[in-house]
Motif scaffolding. Structure first.
Motif, short mmCIF file in Angstrom:
data_model
loop_
_atom_site.label_atom_id
_atom_site.label_comp_id
_atom_site.label_asym_id
_atom_site.label_seq_id
_atom_site.Cartn_x
_atom_site.Cartn_y
_atom_site.Cartn_z
N TYR A 1 0.80 -1.23 0.00
CA TYR A 1 0.00 0.00 0.00
C TYR A 1 0.84 1.28 0.00
CZ TYR A 1 -4.29 -2.65 0.95
OH TYR A 1 -5.37 -3.49 0.87
N GLY A 2 2.13 1.16 0.23
CA GLY A 2 3.00 2.35 0.20
C GLY A 2 3.58 2.60 -1.18
N ARG A 3 3.07 1.90 -2.19
CA ARG A 3 3.57 2.05 -3.56
C ARG A 3 2.49 2.60 -4.48
NH1 ARG A 3 8.92 1.21 -2.79
NH2 ARG A 3 9.38 -0.84 -1.98
N VAL A 4 2.95 3.24 -5.56
CA VAL A 4 2.00 3.72 -6.58
C VAL A 4 1.46 2.50 -7.33
CG1 VAL A 4 1.76 5.07 -8.70
CG2 VAL A 4 3.28 5.87 -6.87
N VAL A 5 0.14 2.43 -7.47
CA VAL A 5 -0.46 1.37 -8.29
C VAL A 5 -1.34 2.01 -9.37
CG1 VAL A 5 -0.39 -0.51 -6.62
CG2 VAL A 5 -2.35 1.04 -6.63
N MET A 6 -1.43 1.33 -10.49
CA MET A 6 -2.12 1.95 -11.63
C MET A 6 -2.85 0.90 -12.45
SD MET A 6 -0.30 4.01 -14.77
CE MET A 6 0.51 2.56 -15.43
N ASN A 7 -4.05 1.26 -12.91
CA ASN A 7 -4.76 0.48 -13.91
C ASN A 7 -4.45 1.17 -15.25
OD1 ASN A 7 -6.60 -0.47 -15.77
ND2 ASN A 7 -8.32 -0.52 -14.34
N GLY A 8 -3.40 0.70 -15.91
CA GLY A 8 -2.87 1.39 -17.09
C GLY A 8 -3.89 1.54 -18.19
N ARG A 9 -4.72 0.53 -18.39
CA ARG A 9 -5.69 0.61 -19.49
C ARG A 9 -6.76 1.67 -19.24
NH1 ARG A 9 -6.19 -5.40 -22.05
NH2 ARG A 9 -3.99 -5.42 -22.62
N SER A 10 -7.19 1.75 -17.96
CA SER A 10 -8.19 2.76 -17.62
C SER A 10 -7.60 4.16 -17.79
CB SER A 10 -8.67 2.55 -16.19
OG SER A 10 -9.44 3.64 -15.77
N VAL A 11 -6.36 4.34 -17.32
CA VAL A 11 -5.70 5.65 -17.45
C VAL A 11 -5.62 6.02 -18.92
CG1 VAL A 11 -3.51 6.89 -17.16
CG2 VAL A 11 -4.36 5.45 -15.31
N PHE A 12 -5.19 5.07 -19.73
CA PHE A 12 -5.03 5.34 -21.17
C PHE A 12 -6.35 5.76 -21.80
CE2 PHE A 12 -4.29 4.55 -25.59
CZ PHE A 12 -2.94 4.83 -25.77
N LYS A 13 -7.38 4.94 -21.51
CA LYS A 13 -8.70 5.16 -22.13
C LYS A 13 -9.25 6.56 -21.78
CE LYS A 13 -12.72 3.45 -20.69
NZ LYS A 13 -13.46 2.45 -19.95
N HIS A 14 -9.17 6.93 -20.51
CA HIS A 14 -9.70 8.24 -20.10
C HIS A 14 -8.82 9.40 -20.59
CE1 HIS A 14 -12.12 5.72 -17.39
NE2 HIS A 14 -13.00 6.69 -17.54
N ALA A 15 -7.51 9.19 -20.55
CA ALA A 15 -6.59 10.27 -20.94
C ALA A 15 -6.82 10.69 -22.39
CB ALA A 15 -5.14 9.84 -20.74
N ILE A 16 -7.01 9.72 -23.26
CA ILE A 16 -7.09 10.10 -24.69
C ILE A 16 -8.41 10.78 -25.06
CG2 ILE A 16 -5.38 8.40 -25.43
CD1 ILE A 16 -7.72 6.71 -26.50
N THR A 17 -9.41 10.71 -24.17
CA THR A 17 -10.63 11.47 -24.44
C THR A 17 -10.64 12.79 -23.66
OG1 THR A 17 -11.80 10.21 -22.74
CG2 THR A 17 -12.07 9.48 -25.02
N LYS A 18 -10.15 12.76 -22.43
CA LYS A 18 -10.20 13.97 -21.59
C LYS A 18 -9.23 15.06 -22.08
CE LYS A 18 -13.17 12.64 -18.40
NZ LYS A 18 -13.57 11.31 -18.87
N PHE A 19 -8.04 14.67 -22.52
CA PHE A 19 -7.07 15.66 -23.02
C PHE A 19 -7.69 16.51 -24.15
CE2 PHE A 19 -3.08 13.54 -21.33
CZ PHE A 19 -2.45 14.69 -20.88
#
Ligand code: ACO
Length: 330
Positions: free
Chosen positions: A214-232
């Motif tokens: 829990y002291g580390r950064v965790v990421m759902n890469g696919r979700s980040v990718f999907k939202h980033a390319i529409t929100k930007f």
């Protein structure tokens, strides 16, 4: 009308360069995989330096470029994912490090959108007449919160350490920030987060929590990718509309350096030429979270890609999720 403009930027990255090949020795990954998926070739990691060490170096350069002493700073805004202390934040710490006790300082924790949120606060401070000179510091030490075993490879290879300091001043001239638009959506908090220390747990920090990762950064890469390319693209268009600027009149778009594939997808969706209109330097630094946009602006300026009078767009997307964009006349 009184406006806020960027007068000077300083930057600093630690001298310790970590190449993709270096990471091959620490986890099951490859230079080819990292380049293909992210565009990153190398990044900088601290070797004993803390967040305000990086911030101080960047701030000193920015102040020198602006012809200012620390005493000329009316207000500090400090953005980071990881502070020297959990409490207090980096803002007050910087008044100590710069030798200006008593200077107001505000901490913001908007991850990759820290620079955009910082701009929105600085713009309001300056346009209202409350302050003339604002020092916006974005400083990130992420390498200490990443999992460099194979289990953490999808995240650990992407991030780098670095800092920038941006001085915003007041002007009555025809230049400066025309619009800043920011958004957030906490429904996706768990898709990119660093959980501990957390008030979900009592006490909020135990070995057991750390053992769970829990002291580390965790990421759902696919979700980040999907939202980033529409929100930007959406927020860039929103900021352009608010500024009354046509996309075709923009000289340079400087997006948060999250991942070259995200930047490519955003350029495509906006029908803008990558490399000519959309700036990228993630190859050398990885993703430096809130420091990435001002570091990219700094280098674009050094390369002569920005001149006075140019219309410039900056935009971000990151943990929260948060996203934002700003249009300015340089
Ligand atoms: N090296 C080698 N292999 C890896 C690595 C690595 N560093 N990381 C993951 N893999 C493996 C996976 O385990 C998986 O293996 P499997 O098929 O055996 O299960 C395989 O590669 C493919 O994994 P995917 O998750 O399908 O890879 P994907 O093509 O989605 O790429 C990535 C992953 C790069 C994280 C992608 O999802 C992405 O770009 N997401 C955006 C995230 C991002 O850019 N975040 C930046 C920070 S957030 C921000 O600033 C906005």
């Amino acid at each position: 009308m009184r406006k806020a403009y960027i007068d000077a930027i300083g930057m600093y990255v630690p001298s310790n360069v970590v190449t993709n090949k270096d990471l091959e020795g620490r986890m099951d990954t490859s230079d080819e995989w990292i380049r293909e998926r992210s565009g990153i070739e190398e990044r900088h990691h601290v070797d004993g330096e803390c967040t305000t060490d990086l911030a101080l170096k960047a701030a000193e350069e920015a102040l020198e470029k602006a012809g200012m002493t620390p005493e000329d700073v009316d207000h500090i805004i400090f953005s980071t994912m990881a502070n020297d202390y959990f409490v207090p934040g980096g803002g007050p710490m910087m008044t100590r490090r710069l030798g200006i006790p008593g200077t107001p300082a505000l901490d913001i924790r908007m991850a990759c959108s820290g620079f955009l949120y910082g701009l929105s606060v600085a713009k309001a401070f300056i346009e209202s007449g409350a302050y003339d000179n604002v020092l916006l510091i974005t400083s990130e030490v992420q390498s200490v919160a990443l999992d460099f075993s194979t289990a953490g490879r999808d995240t650990a290879v992407l991030f780098g350490d670095g800092a920038a300091a941006t001085i915003l001043k007041a002007t009555d001239e025809d230049r400066g920030l025309l619009s800043v638009k920011t958004h957030s959506d906490g429904r996706y908090a768990e898709d990119l987060m660093l959980r501990t220390p957390s008030t979900l747990d009592n006490p909020f920090l135990t070995n057991e929590l750390l053992d769970k990762g829990y002291g580390r950064v965790v990421m759902n890469g696919r979700s980040v990718f999907k939202h980033a390319i529409t929100k930007f693209p959406a927020v860039i268009n929103e900021a352009l509309d608010a500024a009354g600027v046509n996309k075709r009149d923009v000289k340079l778009v400087v997006p948060h350096q999250a991942n070259l594939r995200i930047t490519e997808a955003v350029a495509n969706r906006l029908d803008l030429e990558l490399h000519k209109v959309v700036y990228s330097n993630i190859q050398k630094y990885g993703n430096t979270t809130s420091a990435s946009i001002p570091i990219a602006l700094y280098e674009a300026l050094q390369e002569g890609r920005i001149e006075p009078g140019d219309k410039i767009v900056v935009a971000s997307f990151g943990a929260g999720f948060t996203w934002g964009a700003s249009v300015m006349t340089w």
